[in-house]
Design an enzyme around this catalytic site. Structure first.
Site, PDB file in Angstrom:
ATOM      1  CG  HIS A 123       3.851  23.769 -40.122  1.00 35.03           C
ATOM      2  ND1 HIS A 123       4.531  24.808 -40.713  1.00 35.03           N
ATOM      3  CD2 HIS A 123       2.573  23.888 -40.531  1.00 35.03           C
ATOM      4  CE1 HIS A 123       3.694  25.518 -41.428  1.00 35.03           C
ATOM      5  NE2 HIS A 123       2.489  24.987 -41.336  1.00 35.03           N
TER       6      HIS A 123
HETATM    7  C1  T46 Z   1       0.774  26.910 -43.587  1.00 35.73           C
HETATM    8  C2  T46 Z   1       1.622  27.358 -44.713  1.00 35.73           C
HETATM    9  C3  T46 Z   1       1.009  27.155 -46.049  1.00 35.73           C
HETATM   10  C4  T46 Z   1       1.992  35.131 -38.158  1.00 35.73           C
HETATM   11  O1  T46 Z   1       2.392  35.948 -37.323  1.00 35.73           O
HETATM   12  N1  T46 Z   1       0.671  35.098 -38.487  1.00 35.73           N
HETATM   13  C5  T46 Z   1       0.177  34.205 -39.394  1.00 35.73           C
HETATM   14  O2  T46 Z   1      -1.042  34.225 -39.677  1.00 35.73           O
HETATM   15  C6  T46 Z   1       1.074  33.275 -39.996  1.00 35.73           C
HETATM   16  C7  T46 Z   1       0.558  32.261 -40.995  1.00 35.73           C
HETATM   17  C8  T46 Z   1       2.387  33.314 -39.642  1.00 35.73           C
HETATM   18  N2  T46 Z   1       2.841  34.225 -38.737  1.00 35.73           N
HETATM   19  C9  T46 Z   1       4.277  34.278 -38.426  1.00 35.73           C
HETATM   20  C10 T46 Z   1       4.789  33.033 -37.701  1.00 35.73           C
HETATM   21  C11 T46 Z   1       6.236  32.970 -38.137  1.00 35.73           C
HETATM   22  O3  T46 Z   1       7.014  33.793 -37.295  1.00 35.73           O
HETATM   23  O4  T46 Z   1       5.012  34.331 -39.647  1.00 35.73           O
HETATM   24  C12 T46 Z   1       6.217  33.607 -39.534  1.00 35.73           C
HETATM   25  C13 T46 Z   1       6.343  32.593 -40.653  1.00 35.73           C
HETATM   26  O5  T46 Z   1       5.376  31.546 -40.443  1.00 35.73           O
HETATM   27  P1  T46 Z   1       5.675  30.048 -40.880  1.00 35.73           P
HETATM   28  O6  T46 Z   1       7.091  29.728 -40.665  1.00 35.73           O
HETATM   29  O7  T46 Z   1       4.668  29.180 -40.173  1.00 35.73           O
HETATM   30  O8  T46 Z   1       5.372  30.128 -42.449  1.00 35.73           O
HETATM   31  P2  T46 Z   1       5.173  28.899 -43.456  1.00 35.73           P
HETATM   32  O9  T46 Z   1       5.100  29.486 -44.806  1.00 35.73           O
HETATM   33  O10 T46 Z   1       6.185  27.836 -43.228  1.00 35.73           O
HETATM   34  O11 T46 Z   1       3.736  28.301 -43.089  1.00 35.73           O
HETATM   35  C14 T46 Z   1       2.595  29.073 -43.327  1.00 35.73           C
HETATM   36  C15 T46 Z   1       1.568  28.849 -42.231  1.00 35.73           C
HETATM   37  O12 T46 Z   1       2.164  29.122 -40.957  1.00 35.73           O
HETATM   38  C16 T46 Z   1       1.063  27.444 -42.235  1.00 35.73           C
HETATM   39  O13 T46 Z   1      -0.058  27.349 -41.395  1.00 35.73           O
HETATM   40  O14 T46 Z   1      -0.038  26.036 -43.742  1.00 35.73           O
HETATM   41  O15 T46 Z   1       2.021  28.723 -44.579  1.00 35.73           O
END
Ligand code: T46
Length: 135
Positions: A52
């Site tokens: 993303h």
């Molecule tokens: C990034 C990479 C390195 C939350 O509720 N609060 C938060 O602060 C974050 C970061 C995520 N979430 C929830 C949102 C989703 O339901 O946790 C779940 C997994 O998030 P995501 O699919 O976005 O995770 P990654 O590892 O793909 O990405 C994350 C960060 O979202 C992103 O900003 O740079 O880690």
């Protein structure tokens, strides 16, 4: 002022016979106010995180344990960084499609970021990202 590009920031290290200590202060060692910290761990072998882009949020990624690779695509070229040192952070401005892979066993990715969590700040659709890049 020219927009800062992704780059490695070497954080302070305090050496001590008891072990080393590193730290980061917002608007000092890190070029933004720190609004949130989160960390990613227990990543199964072969998994990919990210995929993303962010509209506004700036981030600093630190491999506090183990190693992983971050691929950053600006719409034209991809640059990859392997993080493996707990005193080095990868600064990522908004507007880069990021993917994280090659997580070593037991690795931890700590992220300092400039904004509280908001899904509105994400572009998770690759075609939408490409459209934004193309103007
Ligand atoms: C990034 C990479 C390195 C939350 O509720 N609060 C938060 O602060 C974050 C970061 C995520 N979430 C929830 C949102 C989703 O339901 O946790 C779940 C997994 O998030 P995501 O699919 O976005 O995770 P990654 O590892 O793909 O990405 C994350 C960060 O979202 C992103 O900003 O740079 O880690």
């Amino acid at each position: 002022m020219e927009k800062m590009k992704p780059h490695i920031i070497v954080l302070p290290r305090i050496f001590d016979p008891r072990g080393s200590l590193s730290f980061a202060e917002g608007e000092n060692h890190v070029p933004f106010d720190i609004a949130r910290v989160y960390w990613i761990y227990d990543v199964p072998a072969g998994e990919v995180r990210g995929s993303h882009s962010h509209k506004e949020a700036k981030s600093l990624l630190v491999a506090t344990n183990g190693s992983f690779t971050v691929h950053l695509f600006d719409g034209k070229t991809t640059e990859s960084f392997t993080l493996s040192r707990p005193f080095e952070g990868l600064y990522i401005p908004p507007g880069y499609w990021r993917t994280l892979d090659n997580f070593s066993s037991g690795s931890v990715c700590m992220v300092l970021t400039s904004l509280p969590y908001s899904e509105d700040d994400y572009i998770r659709d690759y075609n939408e990202f490409l459209n934004q890049c193309n103007g």
